[in-house]
Design an enzyme around this catalytic site. Structure first.
Site, PDB file in Angstrom:
ATOM      1  N   HIS A  16       3.026   0.559 -10.214  1.00 23.54           N
ATOM      2  CA  HIS A  16       1.839   1.419 -11.460  1.00 23.54           C
ATOM      3  C   HIS A  16       1.764   2.007 -11.454  1.00 23.54           C
ATOM      4  CE1 HIS A  16      -0.821  -1.784  -9.872  1.00 23.54           C
ATOM      5  NE2 HIS A  16      -0.153  -2.739 -10.869  1.00 23.54           N
ATOM      6  N   LYS A  40     -10.165 -14.607 -12.146  1.00 24.20           N
ATOM      7  CA  LYS A  40      -9.336 -14.339 -10.335  1.00 24.20           C
ATOM      8  C   LYS A  40     -10.540 -13.455  -9.442  1.00 24.20           C
ATOM      9  CE  LYS A  40      -5.232 -11.686 -10.253  1.00 24.20           C
ATOM     10  NZ  LYS A  40      -4.074 -11.135 -11.314  1.00 24.20           N
ATOM     11  N   ARG A  89       9.285  -6.667 -12.405  1.00 24.48           N
ATOM     12  CA  ARG A  89       9.109  -6.388 -10.511  1.00 24.48           C
ATOM     13  C   ARG A  89      10.830  -7.251 -10.198  1.00 24.48           C
ATOM     14  NH1 ARG A  89       3.621  -6.532  -8.425  1.00 24.48           N
ATOM     15  NH2 ARG A  89       3.939  -7.689 -10.172  1.00 24.48           N
ATOM     16  N   SER A 127      -0.180  -5.146  -5.566  1.00 22.97           N
ATOM     17  CA  SER A 127      -1.764  -4.728  -4.545  1.00 22.97           C
ATOM     18  C   SER A 127      -1.841  -5.399  -3.863  1.00 22.97           C
ATOM     19  CB  SER A 127      -2.324  -4.971  -5.850  1.00 22.97           C
ATOM     20  OG  SER A 127      -2.336  -3.889  -7.414  1.00 22.97           O
TER      21      SER A 127
HETATM   22  P1  ADP Z   1      -1.630  -8.180 -13.784  1.00 20.16           P
HETATM   23  O1  ADP Z   1      -2.748  -8.958 -12.594  1.00 20.16           O
HETATM   24  O2  ADP Z   1      -1.746  -8.127 -14.359  1.00 20.16           O
HETATM   25  O3  ADP Z   1       0.225  -8.575 -12.224  1.00 20.16           O
HETATM   26  P2  ADP Z   1      -1.305  -6.329 -12.044  1.00 20.16           P
HETATM   27  O4  ADP Z   1      -2.137  -5.221 -11.199  1.00 20.16           O
HETATM   28  O5  ADP Z   1      -0.791  -6.929 -10.239  1.00 20.16           O
HETATM   29  O6  ADP Z   1      -1.885  -6.901 -12.700  1.00 20.16           O
HETATM   30  O7  ADP Z   1       0.450  -5.457 -12.500  1.00 20.16           O
HETATM   31  C1  ADP Z   1       0.059  -4.862 -14.085  1.00 20.16           C
HETATM   32  C2  ADP Z   1       1.476  -4.911 -14.344  1.00 20.16           C
HETATM   33  O8  ADP Z   1       2.116  -3.823 -13.483  1.00 20.16           O
HETATM   34  C3  ADP Z   1       2.187  -5.657 -14.605  1.00 20.16           C
HETATM   35  O9  ADP Z   1       3.365  -6.448 -15.428  1.00 20.16           O
HETATM   36  C4  ADP Z   1       2.915  -6.220 -13.648  1.00 20.16           C
HETATM   37  O10 ADP Z   1       4.175  -6.708 -13.169  1.00 20.16           O
HETATM   38  C5  ADP Z   1       3.650  -4.568 -12.624  1.00 20.16           C
HETATM   39  N1  ADP Z   1       3.723  -3.915 -11.684  1.00 20.16           N
HETATM   40  C6  ADP Z   1       2.840  -4.485 -10.409  1.00 20.16           C
HETATM   41  N2  ADP Z   1       3.214  -3.475  -9.359  1.00 20.16           N
HETATM   42  C7  ADP Z   1       4.651  -2.861 -10.049  1.00 20.16           C
HETATM   43  C8  ADP Z   1       5.105  -2.434  -9.493  1.00 20.16           C
HETATM   44  N3  ADP Z   1       5.127  -2.541  -7.953  1.00 20.16           N
HETATM   45  N4  ADP Z   1       6.863  -2.008  -9.756  1.00 20.16           N
HETATM   46  C9  ADP Z   1       6.064  -1.805 -11.181  1.00 20.16           C
HETATM   47  N5  ADP Z   1       5.390  -2.584 -12.111  1.00 20.16           N
HETATM   48  C10 ADP Z   1       4.317  -3.467 -10.914  1.00 20.16           C
END
Ligand code: ADP
Length: 161
Positions: A16, A40, A89, A127
């Site tokens: 992130h 969630k 990703r 995460s």
């Molecule tokens: P959500 O529940 O909305 O998917 P996340 O917190 O998992 O929320 O992710 C928020 C955003 O960040 C999403 O667009 C996700 O694809 C992106 N994201 C999560 N992890 C990574 C990573 N390792 N590299 C790049 N983008 C990421």
């Protein structure tokens, strides 16, 4: 130009942070917004997730930390912002992201969703995987900043993980 980066951030990872760092260089302002989605199951509360984001992003003066519930497009309108950024990703992200982007486009045609491709070294990082590794006592220091690592350890020790 202002961009909204929405997500669960449960908790924030280096993946992130990389997206936020790259956005902060390209846009005037980045609004990182934590989705308050009660359906969630999250490990951290919205306030805790915002607090961790604030701590790890304290050096950025064009990054704002916020939260929202309800429809993202309504939130974007409220914030007077017509650009949403998401991270991509792997192919596995694509289907869901495509669906969300098309639905959002139907709901609000002036709002655009753009994608940043994850850096190779973070493309496996989520995460969920960080929480899983931490739960089993694995080393997560290369996935999350120290302050997040500490918060995760405390959560798990407290039995809330
Ligand atoms: P959500 O529940 O909305 O998917 P996340 O917190 O998992 O929320 O992710 C928020 C955003 O960040 C999403 O667009 C996700 O694809 C992106 N994201 C999560 N992890 C990574 C990573 N390792 N590299 C790049 N983008 C990421």
């Amino acid at each position: 130009m202002v961009v909204i980066y929405p997500g669960s951030f449960d908790p924030v990872t280096y993946g992130h942070i990389d997206i936020i760092n790259r956005c902060a260089k390209k846009f005037d302002k980045v609004i990182v917004s934590v989705l308050n989605n009660s359906s969630k199951k999250n490990m951290f509360t919205v306030d805790e997730r915002m607090d961790l984001l604030k701590k790890v992003l304290e050096n950025y003066d064009n990054v704002e930390i916020d939260s929202f519930n309800g429809l993202l497009v309504d939130y974007a309108k409220k914030k007077n912002c017509s650009l949403i950024v998401r991270g991509l990703r792997a192919v596995s992200d694509f289907e869901y992201e495509m669906q969300m982007a098309l639905v959002n486009k139907k709901l609000a045609k002036d709002i655009e969703t753009i994608y940043m491709v994850a850096q190779g070294e973070y493309s496996y990082l989520s995460s969920s995987i960080v929480k899983e590794v931490a739960t089993f006592g694995g080393d997560i220091s290369c996935f999350v900043p120290k302050v997040v690592e500490k918060a995760l350890r405390e959560k798990i020790k407290g039995g809330q993980g």
